[in-house]
Every structure is written in structure tokens, then in C-alpha cells.
Scaffold this motif. Structure first.
Motif, PDB file in Angstrom:
ATOM      1  N   SER A  71       0.873  -1.160   0.000  1.00 40.64           N
ATOM      2  CA  SER A  71       0.000   0.000   0.000  1.00 40.64           C
ATOM      3  C   SER A  71       0.919   1.221   0.000  1.00 40.64           C
ATOM      4  N   THR A  72       0.455   2.303  -0.566  1.00 43.51           N
ATOM      5  CA  THR A  72       1.236   3.531  -0.512  1.00 43.51           C
ATOM      6  C   THR A  72       0.788   4.276   0.739  1.00 43.51           C
ATOM      7  N   HIS A  73       1.517   4.044   1.823  1.00 44.32           N
ATOM      8  CA  HIS A  73       1.121   4.566   3.128  1.00 44.32           C
ATOM      9  C   HIS A  73       0.946   6.084   3.115  1.00 44.32           C
ATOM     10  N   SER A  74       1.803   6.780   2.413  1.00 48.39           N
ATOM     11  CA  SER A  74       1.730   8.244   2.393  1.00 48.39           C
ATOM     12  C   SER A  74       0.465   8.751   1.703  1.00 48.39           C
ATOM     13  N   LYS A  75      -0.150   7.906   0.870  1.00 45.62           N
ATOM     14  CA  LYS A  75      -1.385   8.283   0.178  1.00 45.62           C
ATOM     15  C   LYS A  75      -2.616   7.641   0.803  1.00 45.62           C
ATOM     16  N   GLY A  76      -2.407   6.670   1.678  1.00 46.78           N
ATOM     17  CA  GLY A  76      -3.539   6.013   2.335  1.00 46.78           C
ATOM     18  C   GLY A  76      -4.285   5.032   1.457  1.00 46.78           C
ATOM     19  N   GLY A  77      -3.584   4.464   0.473  1.00 51.24           N
ATOM     20  CA  GLY A  77      -4.251   3.510  -0.405  1.00 51.24           C
ATOM     21  C   GLY A  77      -3.329   3.022  -1.497  1.00 51.24           C
ATOM     22  N   LEU A  78      -3.934   2.609  -2.593  1.00 47.49           N
ATOM     23  CA  LEU A  78      -3.197   1.973  -3.679  1.00 47.49           C
ATOM     24  C   LEU A  78      -2.863   2.939  -4.806  1.00 47.49           C
ATOM     25  N   THR A  79      -1.603   2.859  -5.246  1.00 50.37           N
ATOM     26  CA  THR A  79      -1.130   3.655  -6.372  1.00 50.37           C
ATOM     27  C   THR A  79      -0.442   2.718  -7.361  1.00 50.37           C
ATOM     28  N   LYS A  80      -0.007   3.267  -8.474  1.00 47.06           N
ATOM     29  CA  LYS A  80       0.734   2.475  -9.459  1.00 47.06           C
ATOM     30  C   LYS A  80       1.999   1.873  -8.861  1.00 47.06           C
ATOM     31  N   LEU A  81       2.575   2.548  -7.879  1.00 49.37           N
ATOM     32  CA  LEU A  81       3.787   2.046  -7.232  1.00 49.37           C
ATOM     33  C   LEU A  81       3.583   0.655  -6.637  1.00 49.37           C
ATOM     34  N   ASP A  82       2.418   0.422  -6.062  1.00 52.96           N
ATOM     35  CA  ASP A  82       2.136  -0.866  -5.429  1.00 52.96           C
ATOM     36  C   ASP A  82       2.099  -1.993  -6.450  1.00 52.96           C
ATOM     37  N   PHE A  83       1.462  -1.752  -7.556  1.00 56.04           N
ATOM     38  CA  PHE A  83       1.342  -2.788  -8.586  1.00 56.04           C
ATOM     39  C   PHE A  83       2.667  -3.021  -9.303  1.00 56.04           C
ATOM     40  N   ALA A  84       3.436  -1.958  -9.487  1.00 56.84           N
ATOM     41  CA  ALA A  84       4.756  -2.117 -10.108  1.00 56.84           C
ATOM     42  C   ALA A  84       5.670  -2.952  -9.206  1.00 56.84           C
ATOM     43  N   LEU A  85       5.644  -2.689  -7.905  1.00 58.40           N
ATOM     44  CA  LEU A  85       6.483  -3.456  -6.996  1.00 58.40           C
ATOM     45  C   LEU A  85       5.982  -4.893  -6.886  1.00 58.40           C
ATOM     46  N   ALA A  86       4.680  -5.102  -6.905  1.00 56.19           N
ATOM     47  CA  ALA A  86       4.138  -6.465  -6.853  1.00 56.19           C
ATOM     48  C   ALA A  86       4.670  -7.296  -8.030  1.00 56.19           C
ATOM     49  N   LYS A  87       4.714  -6.704  -9.200  1.00 55.10           N
ATOM     50  CA  LYS A  87       5.244  -7.422 -10.368  1.00 55.10           C
ATOM     51  C   LYS A  87       6.723  -7.744 -10.208  1.00 55.10           C
ATOM     52  N   LYS A  88       7.478  -6.812  -9.650  1.00 51.86           N
ATOM     53  CA  LYS A  88       8.896  -7.057  -9.424  1.00 51.86           C
ATOM     54  C   LYS A  88       9.100  -8.174  -8.400  1.00 51.86           C
TER      55      LYS A  88
END
Length: 94
Positions: A71-88
Motif C-alpha cells: 500500500s502507498t502509506h503516504s497516500k492512504g491507499g493503492l497507487t501504481k507504485l504498489d502494482f509495479a512493486l508487486a510485479k517485481k
């Protein structure tokens, strides 16, 4: 800085990650290993990938399994960063 994804975009991204599920403001996957130490090695690999991305998951180590929560803690939810890291992270296990 990444922005929160709309629900439709979350669903689209999640569809590309079949072993991940959504739990509230996080995406979650449990990885299973042949031994406890294999899971520990995986955690170390994830830590290096996360540090490179400057995006850090929560991880829970159990006996022969590791739960990864993104989760993107600083945003309080899901961002593209989460899905990109999940793939990695998925790429670490082949």
C-alpha cells in the motif's frame, strides 16, 4: 508522487496479478517456500528490490511462507507504485 488509483484502475491492475488479492487499502500475496530459510532469502531479495524502488512493503515471515502487503502509506491507499512493486516481487520467484 503517485496518486491514488480509482477503483476501476485498481481492478484492472489486480487482474494482471492473479495470485494477489485486495484487503482494504492493500494488495496481499502469500508466497510459499520449501523451507524457512528459503523464505528468509526471499525477504532479503524483496528488501533490496523495495529499497531500489523506495517503496517498502509490510512482510510477515512464517514457517515456509511469507506474506507481502503493499500500500502507498503516504497516500492512504493503492497507487501504481504498489502494482509495479508487486510485479517485481513476483519476478523474484519465477
Amino acid at each position: 508522487m503517485a496518486e491514488l488509483l480509482e477503483e476501476s484502475k485498481v481492478a484492472e491492475h489486480l487482474a494482471t496479478l492473479p495470485e494477489w488479492s485486495r484487503e482494504g487499502a492493500e494488495i496481499v500475496r502469500v508466497y510459499k517456500f520449501s523451507s524457512y530459510m528459503a523464505g528468509i532469502d526471499f525477504v532479503s531479495q524483496v528488501a533490496h528490490v523495495a529499497e531500489e524502488a523506495n517503496h517498502h512493503p509490510d512482510m510477515l515471515v512464517g514457517w515456509r511462507k511469507v506474506t507481502v502487503r503493499l500500500s502507498t502509506h503516504s497516500k492512504g491507499g493503492l497507487t501504481k507504485l504498489d502494482f509495479a512493486l508487486a510485479k517485481k516481487v513476483d519476478g523474484l520467484v519465477g
